[in-house]
Scaffold this active site. Structure first.
Site, PDB file in Angstrom:
ATOM      1  N   GLU A   1      35.603   9.115   6.977  1.00 38.78           N
ATOM      2  CA  GLU A   1      35.250   9.041   5.557  1.00 38.78           C
ATOM      3  C   GLU A   1      35.643   7.667   5.046  1.00 38.78           C
ATOM      4  OE1 GLU A   1      36.411  12.285   2.846  1.00 38.78           O
ATOM      5  OE2 GLU A   1      37.239  10.754   1.506  1.00 38.78           O
TER       6      GLU A   1
ATOM      7  N   ASP B   1       0.841  -1.187   0.000  1.00 38.91           N
ATOM      8  CA  ASP B   1       0.000   0.000   0.000  1.00 38.91           C
ATOM      9  C   ASP B   1       0.884   1.247   0.000  1.00 38.91           C
ATOM     10  OD1 ASP B   1      -1.701   2.046   0.447  1.00 38.91           O
ATOM     11  OD2 ASP B   1      -2.414   1.338   2.403  1.00 38.91           O
TER      12      ASP B   1
ATOM     13  N   ARG C   1      31.471  19.168  -5.061  1.00 41.41           N
ATOM     14  CA  ARG C   1      31.802  19.134  -3.636  1.00 41.41           C
ATOM     15  C   ARG C   1      30.662  19.556  -2.725  1.00 41.41           C
ATOM     16  NH1 ARG C   1      36.885  18.868  -2.305  1.00 41.41           N
ATOM     17  NH2 ARG C   1      36.692  20.441  -0.681  1.00 41.41           N
TER      18      ARG C   1
ATOM     19  N   GLU D   1      32.266  10.213  -1.849  1.00 42.37           N
ATOM     20  CA  GLU D   1      33.130  10.196  -0.660  1.00 42.37           C
ATOM     21  C   GLU D   1      32.284  10.570   0.560  1.00 42.37           C
ATOM     22  OE1 GLU D   1      37.106  12.135  -1.103  1.00 42.37           O
ATOM     23  OE2 GLU D   1      36.069  13.114  -2.747  1.00 42.37           O
TER      24      GLU D   1
ATOM     25  N   HIS E   1      31.279  14.493  -1.350  1.00 49.18           N
ATOM     26  CA  HIS E   1      31.813  14.886  -2.659  1.00 49.18           C
ATOM     27  C   HIS E   1      31.481  13.781  -3.648  1.00 49.18           C
ATOM     28  CE1 HIS E   1      35.300  17.061  -0.357  1.00 49.18           C
ATOM     29  NE2 HIS E   1      34.126  17.618  -0.141  1.00 49.18           N
TER      30      HIS E   1
ATOM     31  N   GLU F   1      34.791  16.720  -9.805  1.00 55.71           N
ATOM     32  CA  GLU F   1      34.289  16.426  -8.464  1.00 55.71           C
ATOM     33  C   GLU F   1      33.346  17.536  -8.032  1.00 55.71           C
ATOM     34  OE1 GLU F   1      37.068  17.200  -5.279  1.00 55.71           O
ATOM     35  OE2 GLU F   1      36.203  15.632  -4.017  1.00 55.71           O
TER      36      GLU F   1
ATOM     37  N   GLU G   1      31.009  11.155   4.231  1.00 57.50           N
ATOM     38  CA  GLU G   1      31.568  11.388   5.564  1.00 57.50           C
ATOM     39  C   GLU G   1      30.468  11.228   6.610  1.00 57.50           C
ATOM     40  OE1 GLU G   1      34.989  14.645   4.304  1.00 57.50           O
ATOM     41  OE2 GLU G   1      33.016  15.370   4.882  1.00 57.50           O
TER      42      GLU G   1
ATOM     43  N   GLU H   1      38.575  11.885   9.588  1.00 56.17           N
ATOM     44  CA  GLU H   1      38.474  13.201   8.968  1.00 56.17           C
ATOM     45  C   GLU H   1      39.017  14.296   9.872  1.00 56.17           C
ATOM     46  OE1 GLU H   1      38.137  15.035   6.603  1.00 56.17           O
ATOM     47  OE2 GLU H   1      37.672  13.657   4.986  1.00 56.17           O
TER      48      GLU H   1
ATOM     49  N   ARG I   1      40.599  23.563  -3.277  1.00 55.15           N
ATOM     50  CA  ARG I   1      39.444  22.823  -2.796  1.00 55.15           C
ATOM     51  C   ARG I   1      38.360  23.723  -2.213  1.00 55.15           C
ATOM     52  NH1 ARG I   1      40.566  17.074  -1.432  1.00 55.15           N
ATOM     53  NH2 ARG I   1      42.493  16.499  -2.491  1.00 55.15           N
TER      54      ARG I   1
HETATM   55  P1  ADP Z   1      39.632  13.321  -3.084  1.00 53.45           P
HETATM   56  O1  ADP Z   1      40.950  13.649  -3.684  1.00 53.45           O
HETATM   57  O2  ADP Z   1      38.617  14.359  -3.344  1.00 53.45           O
HETATM   58  O3  ADP Z   1      39.723  12.890  -1.653  1.00 53.45           O
HETATM   59  P2  ADP Z   1      39.342  10.563  -3.664  1.00 53.45           P
HETATM   60  O4  ADP Z   1      40.570  10.170  -4.393  1.00 53.45           O
HETATM   61  O5  ADP Z   1      39.243  10.218  -2.228  1.00 53.45           O
HETATM   62  O6  ADP Z   1      39.132  12.088  -3.935  1.00 53.45           O
HETATM   63  O7  ADP Z   1      38.025   9.998  -4.349  1.00 53.45           O
HETATM   64  C1  ADP Z   1      38.070   9.439  -5.522  1.00 53.45           C
HETATM   65  C2  ADP Z   1      36.696   8.963  -5.925  1.00 53.45           C
HETATM   66  O8  ADP Z   1      36.590   9.197  -7.316  1.00 53.45           O
HETATM   67  C3  ADP Z   1      36.540   7.472  -5.688  1.00 53.45           C
HETATM   68  O9  ADP Z   1      35.212   7.154  -5.358  1.00 53.45           O
HETATM   69  C4  ADP Z   1      36.911   6.946  -7.077  1.00 53.45           C
HETATM   70  O10 ADP Z   1      36.439   5.637  -7.343  1.00 53.45           O
HETATM   71  C5  ADP Z   1      36.261   7.978  -7.953  1.00 53.45           C
HETATM   72  N1  ADP Z   1      36.714   7.978  -9.356  1.00 53.45           N
HETATM   73  C6  ADP Z   1      37.912   7.658  -9.874  1.00 53.45           C
HETATM   74  N2  ADP Z   1      37.894   7.739 -11.216  1.00 53.45           N
HETATM   75  C7  ADP Z   1      36.631   8.116 -11.570  1.00 53.45           C
HETATM   76  C8  ADP Z   1      35.966   8.366 -12.804  1.00 53.45           C
HETATM   77  N3  ADP Z   1      36.568   8.272 -13.979  1.00 53.45           N
HETATM   78  N4  ADP Z   1      34.670   8.728 -12.747  1.00 53.45           N
HETATM   79  C9  ADP Z   1      34.019   8.874 -11.584  1.00 53.45           C
HETATM   80  N5  ADP Z   1      34.603   8.648 -10.406  1.00 53.45           N
HETATM   81  C10 ADP Z   1      35.883   8.274 -10.381  1.00 53.45           C
HETATM   82 MG    MG Z   2      38.486  11.338  -0.192  1.00 55.07          MG
HETATM   83 MG    MG Z   3      36.930  14.960  -2.318  1.00 55.46          MG
HETATM   84 MG    MG Z   4      36.662  14.231   3.133  1.00 56.73          MG
HETATM   85 MG    MG Z   5      41.191  11.225  -1.105  1.00 57.73          MG
END
Ligand code: ADP
Ligand code: MG
Ligand code: MG
Ligand code: MG
Ligand code: MG
Length: 447
Positions: free
Chosen positions: A197, A52, A338, A133, A246, A336, A135, A190, A318
């Site tokens: 995270e 439902d 954010r 990512e 992020h 990314e 947190e 973190e 960032r």
């Molecule tokens: P940060 O530097 O912001 O901490 P991270 O290295 O911790 O970033 O996060 C990387 C994220 O991006 C992971 O989830 C990873 O699998 C993802 N990632 C890597 N390559 C790609 C891609 N081509 N497309 C989308 N996400 C990706």
């Molecule tokens: Mg990270």
């Molecule tokens: Mg990040």
């Molecule tokens: Mg973080």
């Molecule tokens: Mg990282």
């Protein structure tokens, strides 16, 4: 039964699963469960499970409330914290929702909204990859088992040897996730006390949205086993960093090439990537309501705590809303976003990010130049000179922005838009009538 469904039935048998939770998500992102005995699973695959819908938040009106759940065999997973001493186990399946009055996929099912976004990308020749990512904070419970905001530890960023329980809990969470098929890429303490995270590998849009929903329940359940409370509330403690999620995004072509990569570009970003980025920036105000859906979300989106406030992108710092991370291989070229926080509905959030970017590609939008300075330090004149707008400052304004954006409304569909706007307007109105501790501290004795 399809081969995939049969494989699930076989695994239920061999793993001694006696109960199955069939899960779906409401518009506000809460996971709902219907529990069935394992003996009913074949019927669930062939006929679906009737329920439902009128009792589910934002789903339907009373008079049109019959819904049917169709479990997706690709989502089968044994719940690691539910294995019993006698060896029997519980498992879950995530379902799509069908409106029994029409026989079609239900327009108010967030998974359906995401599937529509994926189809649009597919029609343009792309598959979205998304990597989050998330947190969260771990807090102690009081004597009655209720959550407090007392943090568990006094660790700091990348503290490799926290002296206490928090690292054990995180390890158990990671084992739990891995047993459910997650590929955990990194985990760390973190910046803030009690904050953690865990990053898992990117995947296609639907798998990632399912993963985020699963992630939140695994983290909460395993934290609870340790008598702690895990929260994805965006800003539980004033004055320290909040929790974000992020989200890394890229489009791959049908041939499996990363359409965001261009060897010859200064940022290694293709034209398509820049148009996608421009679309995300253009629709940033409207998608904020979806990516940051609570009153509390806006306590995180303030200067000074590594959270974005200004609508700009950067390849070096960032502080921007969108960052271009370093990418060592073509497959890793991505952007990314954010702003999202882990209180969002992951299906709707990824759907609006994707539609925003696709709109940028379709219209051939041009990305502005990256901002390489610290935007937090810009004064208003300088922001104006660079043409940098700010994100909506509160939930009310974010909902306004959503209502004004035709593309994002269409992305969500009329049903989800109106239910979401209605719920969020009510939430914000109620908040506005509250009197906070800050006001009492500031004014009670002064006036
Ligand atoms: P940060 O530097 O912001 O901490 P991270 O290295 O911790 O970033 O996060 C990387 C994220 O991006 C992971 O989830 C990873 O699998 C993802 N990632 C890597 N390559 C790609 C891609 N081509 N497309 C989308 N996400 C990706
Ligand atoms: Mg990270
Ligand atoms: Mg990040
Ligand atoms: Mg973080
Ligand atoms: Mg990282």
């Amino acid at each position: 039964l399809t081969a995939d469904a049969q494989a699930v039935v076989d695994e239920i048998e061999s793993e001694d699963v006696d109960f199955l939770r069939i899960q779906f998500t409401d518009i506000l992102g809460t996971v709902k469960n219907v529990s069935i005995p394992a003996s009913q699973v074949e019927k669930a695959f062939t006929e679906g499970i009737y329920f439902d819908g009128s009792s589910i938040e934002g789903f339907v009106r009373i008079q049109e409330s019959d819904m049917r759940l169709i479990p997706d065999p690709a989502t089968f997973a044994i719940l690691p914290w539910r294995t019993r001493d006698d060896g029997t186990a519980a498992a879950r399946l995530i379902a799509d929702v069908v409106d029994t009055s029409t026989g079609d996929r239900f327009v108010g099912d967030p998974r359906h909204v995401l599937r529509r976004a994926i189809r649009r990308a597919g029609d343009m020749g792309y598959t979205l990859n998304a990597g989050p990512e998330p947190e969260f904070f771990l807090f102690e419970e009081d004597e009655d088992g209720r959550a407090t905001t007392i943090t568990h530890d006094a660790g700091g960023y990348f503290d490799l040897a926290p002296k206490d329980l928090a690292s054990d809990i995180r390890r158990d969470i990671i084992y739990g996730l891995e047993s459910m098929g997650f590929e955990v890429e990194a985990s760390h303490h973190e910046v803030a006390e009690g904050q953690h995270e865990i990053d898992f590998k990117y995947d296609d849009a639907l798998t990632t949205a399912d993963n985020i929903a699963t992630f939140r329940s695994v983290v909460r359940a395993i934290a609870a086993e340790h008598d702690t409370h895990a929260t994805f509330m965006p800003k539980p403690i004033a004055g320290i960093n909040g929790s974000g999620m992020h989200t890394h995004l890229s489009l791959f072509t049908e041939g499996g090439e990363n359409a965001f990569h261009d060897e010859d570009d200064e940022f290694n970003l293709s034209e398509v990537a820049k148009q996608f980025l421009a679309g995300v920036l253009e629709h940033a105000p409207a998608i904020t309501a979806i990516c940051n859906p609570t009153v509390n979300s806006y306590k995180r989106l303030v200067p000074g705590y590594e959270a974005p406030v200004y609508i700009a992108w950067s390849d070096v710092n960032r502080s921007a809303l969108v960052r271009k991370p370093d990418s060592r291989t073509p497959a890793a070229s991505r952007i990314e976003l954010r702003s999202p926080d882990p209180a969002c509905n992951p299906y709707l959030a990824i759907a609006v990010m994707l539609h925003a970017g696709l709109d940028g590609i379709e219209r051939g939008l041009e990305a502005p130049a990256p901002v390489r300075e610290n935007i937090y330090e810009f004064d208003e004149a300088k922001r104006e000179e660079y043409g940098i707008e700010t994100l909506p400052p509160n939930l009310g304004r974010a909902v306004d922005a959503l209502e004004e954006d035709e593309v994002i409304r269409e992305a969500l569909g009329e049903h989800v838009t109106s239910k979401f706007v209605e719920a969020k307007r009510a939430e914000f109105s109620e908040y506005k009538t509250q009197v906070s501790q800050w006001e009492l501290d500031r004014y009670l004795e002064k006036f």
